[in-house]
Design a protein around this motif. Structure first.
Motif, short mmCIF file in Angstrom:
data_model
loop_
_atom_site.label_atom_id
_atom_site.label_comp_id
_atom_site.label_asym_id
_atom_site.label_seq_id
_atom_site.Cartn_x
_atom_site.Cartn_y
_atom_site.Cartn_z
N SER A 188 0.81 -1.22 0.00
CA SER A 188 0.00 0.00 0.00
C SER A 188 0.85 1.27 0.00
O SER A 188 0.32 2.38 0.10
CB SER A 188 -0.95 0.00 1.21
OG SER A 188 -0.22 -0.12 2.42
N LYS A 189 2.18 1.13 -0.11
CA LYS A 189 3.04 2.31 -0.21
C LYS A 189 2.76 3.02 -1.54
O LYS A 189 2.44 2.37 -2.54
CB LYS A 189 4.51 1.91 -0.15
CG LYS A 189 4.98 1.53 1.26
CD LYS A 189 6.45 1.13 1.26
CE LYS A 189 6.92 0.85 2.69
NZ LYS A 189 8.27 0.28 2.72
N PRO A 190 2.94 4.34 -1.57
CA PRO A 190 2.65 5.10 -2.80
C PRO A 190 3.44 4.60 -4.01
O PRO A 190 2.92 4.65 -5.14
CB PRO A 190 3.05 6.54 -2.44
CG PRO A 190 2.93 6.60 -0.95
CD PRO A 190 3.29 5.23 -0.44
N SER A 191 4.66 4.14 -3.80
CA SER A 191 5.47 3.68 -4.94
C SER A 191 5.06 2.28 -5.41
O SER A 191 5.54 1.80 -6.43
CB SER A 191 6.95 3.68 -4.57
OG SER A 191 7.18 2.85 -3.44
N TRP A 192 4.19 1.62 -4.65
CA TRP A 192 3.66 0.31 -5.05
C TRP A 192 2.22 0.51 -5.55
O TRP A 192 2.02 1.17 -6.54
CB TRP A 192 3.76 -0.68 -3.87
CG TRP A 192 5.17 -1.13 -3.58
CD1 TRP A 192 6.21 -0.35 -3.14
CD2 TRP A 192 5.71 -2.45 -3.74
NE1 TRP A 192 7.35 -1.10 -3.02
CE2 TRP A 192 7.07 -2.39 -3.37
CE3 TRP A 192 5.18 -3.68 -4.13
CZ2 TRP A 192 7.90 -3.52 -3.39
CZ3 TRP A 192 6.00 -4.79 -4.16
CH2 TRP A 192 7.35 -4.71 -3.80
N TRP A 193 1.23 -0.03 -4.84
CA TRP A 193 -0.16 0.15 -5.31
C TRP A 193 -0.86 1.31 -4.61
O TRP A 193 -1.94 1.72 -5.02
CB TRP A 193 -0.96 -1.13 -5.10
CG TRP A 193 -0.85 -2.14 -6.20
CD1 TRP A 193 -0.23 -3.35 -6.17
CD2 TRP A 193 -1.39 -2.03 -7.52
NE1 TRP A 193 -0.35 -4.00 -7.37
CE2 TRP A 193 -1.06 -3.21 -8.22
CE3 TRP A 193 -2.12 -1.05 -8.20
CZ2 TRP A 193 -1.43 -3.44 -9.54
CZ3 TRP A 193 -2.49 -1.28 -9.52
CH2 TRP A 193 -2.15 -2.46 -10.19
N GLY A 194 -0.27 1.82 -3.53
CA GLY A 194 -0.90 2.95 -2.83
C GLY A 194 -2.27 2.59 -2.27
O GLY A 194 -2.49 1.46 -1.84
N THR A 195 -3.19 3.55 -2.32
CA THR A 195 -4.51 3.36 -1.72
C THR A 195 -5.40 2.43 -2.54
O THR A 195 -6.49 2.06 -2.09
CB THR A 195 -5.23 4.71 -1.57
OG1 THR A 195 -5.29 5.33 -2.87
CG2 THR A 195 -4.48 5.62 -0.61
N ILE A 196 -4.96 2.05 -3.73
CA ILE A 196 -5.76 1.14 -4.56
C ILE A 196 -5.92 -0.22 -3.89
O ILE A 196 -6.97 -0.85 -3.96
CB ILE A 196 -5.13 0.98 -5.97
CG1 ILE A 196 -5.23 2.31 -6.73
CG2 ILE A 196 -5.77 -0.15 -6.75
CD1 ILE A 196 -4.49 2.32 -8.04
N VAL A 197 -4.87 -0.65 -3.20
CA VAL A 197 -4.93 -1.96 -2.55
C VAL A 197 -5.55 -1.82 -1.17
O VAL A 197 -5.30 -0.86 -0.45
CB VAL A 197 -3.54 -2.63 -2.49
CG1 VAL A 197 -2.63 -1.94 -1.50
CG2 VAL A 197 -3.66 -4.10 -2.14
N LYS A 198 -6.44 -2.76 -0.84
CA LYS A 198 -7.15 -2.73 0.44
C LYS A 198 -6.67 -3.87 1.34
O LYS A 198 -6.07 -4.84 0.88
CB LYS A 198 -8.65 -2.89 0.20
CG LYS A 198 -9.25 -1.88 -0.78
CD LYS A 198 -9.22 -0.47 -0.24
CE LYS A 198 -9.94 0.51 -1.16
NZ LYS A 198 -9.20 0.81 -2.40
#
Length: 270
Positions: A188-198
């Motif tokens: 969920s880090k911004p450089s990965w999937w960010g807020t898209i992943v729950k």
């Protein structure tokens, strides 16, 4: 857990539990997908739709009871006619011991929003019109304990007949790919999937080499428990629009352990 366990115990012959294939998968640290050992993922289903006189593979699925298959909500369209193929390895070949069954009903999670995959709830259950016979080629997948979370770097295998790479060909033989779990904090880090992943999702992969791809949707993320049984911890949900094997964009799965009570309720009510 008791509802599902009871259903499995009452439906399955004593000789067959769940998660222990008659033909154990050949698990290696191969980088990139590879042909699976035939019938080594015996709970793997092929969801197919009817079009112009032919049945076409569209998604994967997991047999969780003799008359129930778990898949992704985004695989289901109200306009299509489906069948579920079980006991398959090569989709292009006639294989003795395989069965094709039509759905009696399909239940999509009520919170699923097709306009917003990232909202989660990408899970559906297919009640088969008749129970399938269990045997060496067709066995039940185990569900994980409710709310259980996989540790980072847990080695799991995604299986399916999805494309071999971005815009690549569809294989006839079932494929398996080793994916390492990425914990929610990292994914969920911004450089990965960010807020898209729950938190109701599982991330796995993201090395830029192996991932699920189009056609794998709905299929299982298989992770081996301490007791040696395979548990289906994920349902292939989505990947990066940039491509199937994109760095720091791991494959994202519906986390099955977050939906155990929903699965139990649907099976009990139907």
């Amino acid at each position: 857990m008791f509802g599902v366990l009871f259903a499995v115990l009452t439906l399955a012959p004593a000789a067959f539990g769940c998660g222990v294939p008659a033909y154990p998968p050949i698990v290696s640290r191969v980088v990139g997908g590879e042909n699976a050992r035939p019938y080594s993922w015996p709970w793997q289903a092929s969801l197919q739709y009817y079009s112009n006189g032919n049945w076409r593979h569209t998604c994967g699925g997991t047999l969780i009871a003799t008359n129930w298959v778990m898949t992704a909500a985004h695989c289901i369209s109200s306009t299509l006619t489906y069948r579920v193929f079980l006991g398959k390895y090569n989709l292009a070949a006639e294989e003795e011991g395989s069965v094709a069954v039509s759905p009696e009903k399909i239940i999509v999670n009520e919170n699923w929003d097709p306009q917003n995959v990232a909202n989660g709830y990408d899970i559906a259950l297919i009640k088969l019109s008749e129970p399938v016979p269990l045997g060496a080629q067709i066995q039940l997948g185990c569900l994980p304990p409710a709310q259980s979370i996989l540790a980072s770097n847990t080695a799991c295998y995604v299986t399916g007949w999805g494309r071999l790479q971005t815009n690549g060909p569809l294989p006839d033989d079932l494929q398996q790919g080793l994916l390492l779990v990425v914990d929610y904090e990292t994914c969920s880090k911004p450089s990965w999937w960010g807020t898209i992943v729950k938190a109701s999702m599982v991330c796995a992969g993201g090395d830029g080499i192996i991932s699920s791809c189009n056609g794998d949707s709905g299929g299982p993320l298989n992770c081996q428990g301490a007791d040696g049984r395979w548990e289906v911890h994920g349902i292939v949900s989505f990947g990066s629009s940039l491509g199937c094997n994109y760095y720091h964009k791991p494959s994202v799965f519906t986390r099955v352990s977050a939906f155990i009570s929903w699965i139990e309720k649907v099976i009990a009510d139907n």
